[in-house]
Write a protein that holds these residues in place. Sequence first.
Motif, short mmCIF file in Angstrom:
data_model
loop_
_atom_site.label_atom_id
_atom_site.label_comp_id
_atom_site.label_asym_id
_atom_site.label_seq_id
_atom_site.Cartn_x
_atom_site.Cartn_y
_atom_site.Cartn_z
N ARG A 34 0.85 -1.20 0.00
CA ARG A 34 0.00 0.00 0.00
C ARG A 34 0.88 1.25 0.00
N TRP A 35 0.38 2.30 -0.64
CA TRP A 35 1.07 3.59 -0.60
C TRP A 35 0.73 4.25 0.73
N VAL A 36 1.73 4.83 1.34
CA VAL A 36 1.52 5.49 2.64
C VAL A 36 0.80 6.82 2.41
N ASP A 37 -0.23 7.07 3.25
CA ASP A 37 -0.95 8.34 3.18
C ASP A 37 -0.18 9.42 3.92
N ALA A 38 -0.25 10.64 3.40
CA ALA A 38 0.36 11.77 4.10
C ALA A 38 -0.37 12.00 5.41
N ARG A 39 0.37 12.45 6.43
CA ARG A 39 -0.22 12.71 7.74
C ARG A 39 -0.50 14.20 7.89
N GLU A 40 -1.64 14.49 8.49
CA GLU A 40 -1.97 15.90 8.77
C GLU A 40 -0.98 16.52 9.74
N SER A 41 -0.48 15.67 10.68
CA SER A 41 0.46 16.20 11.67
C SER A 41 1.74 16.71 11.00
N ASP A 42 2.09 16.15 9.83
CA ASP A 42 3.27 16.64 9.11
C ASP A 42 3.01 18.02 8.55
N ASP A 43 1.77 18.26 8.07
CA ASP A 43 1.42 19.58 7.55
C ASP A 43 1.48 20.62 8.65
N SER A 44 0.92 20.26 9.83
CA SER A 44 0.92 21.25 10.91
C SER A 44 2.33 21.49 11.44
N ALA A 45 3.17 20.45 11.39
CA ALA A 45 4.56 20.63 11.83
C ALA A 45 5.28 21.63 10.92
N ALA A 46 4.99 21.57 9.63
CA ALA A 46 5.64 22.49 8.69
C ALA A 46 5.04 23.88 8.79
N THR A 47 3.72 23.94 9.03
CA THR A 47 3.03 25.23 9.06
C THR A 47 3.53 26.13 10.20
N ARG A 48 3.97 25.51 11.30
CA ARG A 48 4.36 26.34 12.44
C ARG A 48 5.60 27.18 12.18
N TRP A 49 6.34 26.84 11.10
CA TRP A 49 7.53 27.64 10.77
C TRP A 49 7.19 28.84 9.89
N GLU A 50 5.94 28.92 9.43
CA GLU A 50 5.57 30.02 8.54
C GLU A 50 5.53 31.31 9.33
N LYS A 51 6.06 32.36 8.69
CA LYS A 51 6.14 33.63 9.41
C LYS A 51 5.01 34.55 9.02
#
Lengths: 82, 150
Positions: B133-150
């Motif tokens: 199976r292909w691994v699904d992207a995790r929402e927690s990865d999106d929020s981890a990246a979003t916190r660096w946005e200025k």
Amino acid sequence: MSVQVLYFASLKEALGMGGEMVELPAGVTTVGGLRDWLASHGRDKLASARNLRCAVNQDMAGADAIVRDGDEIAFFPPVTGG
Amino acid sequence: MTVRVQEADFDVGAELTALRAGDARVGALASFVGLVRDVNHGVGISEMTLEHYPGMTEKALAAIVDEAKARWDIYGALVIHRVGPLKPCDQIVLVAVTSAHRGEAFAACEFIMDYLKTRAPFWKREVTPEGARWVDARESDDSAATRWEK
């Protein structure tokens, strides 16, 4: 106008190919337009794929990005590396 | 600044030693190693294959490292990401950053990893007892990246 279209991961598997050269009609000018055009020309998985991402010439791009002759346009699911 | 995408395994000790070799400005070296687990969402994993988009992968990783360099005062940065077939316990990725002090090194290392997870074109396909199976992207990865946005 012709463009190189690439597919990756589950999308590549679903479409049964890693890419194709596509000759586009004059009305197709954006990534979103290209996706719709491909979906209505036999690549229907492009319409149903969730959260499909796109890159134009190897840079992430949105649906409103302009498509130009000779571009490399890639469609793929959200990334899962690391 | 070095970015490598390769099938071969890597020697963390040797890579970290090389990254800081001869640079007496370096007072801190932070690193992260990502590994293949034998379970995902409660299902056993016997094998994994990493696919990527040759060309764009290197470009995306270099852009992420450049952004880290613009945000923090770091001296060296290294990203090694493996592709191809992998097994549980195998190393997948190494991110390492050098700087004068730990704060910058920790932050830049975590930033690079968070952006890699959401912006670098890699895809994992895992083999489970029920098939591949292909691994699904995790929402927690999106929020981890979003916190660096200025």
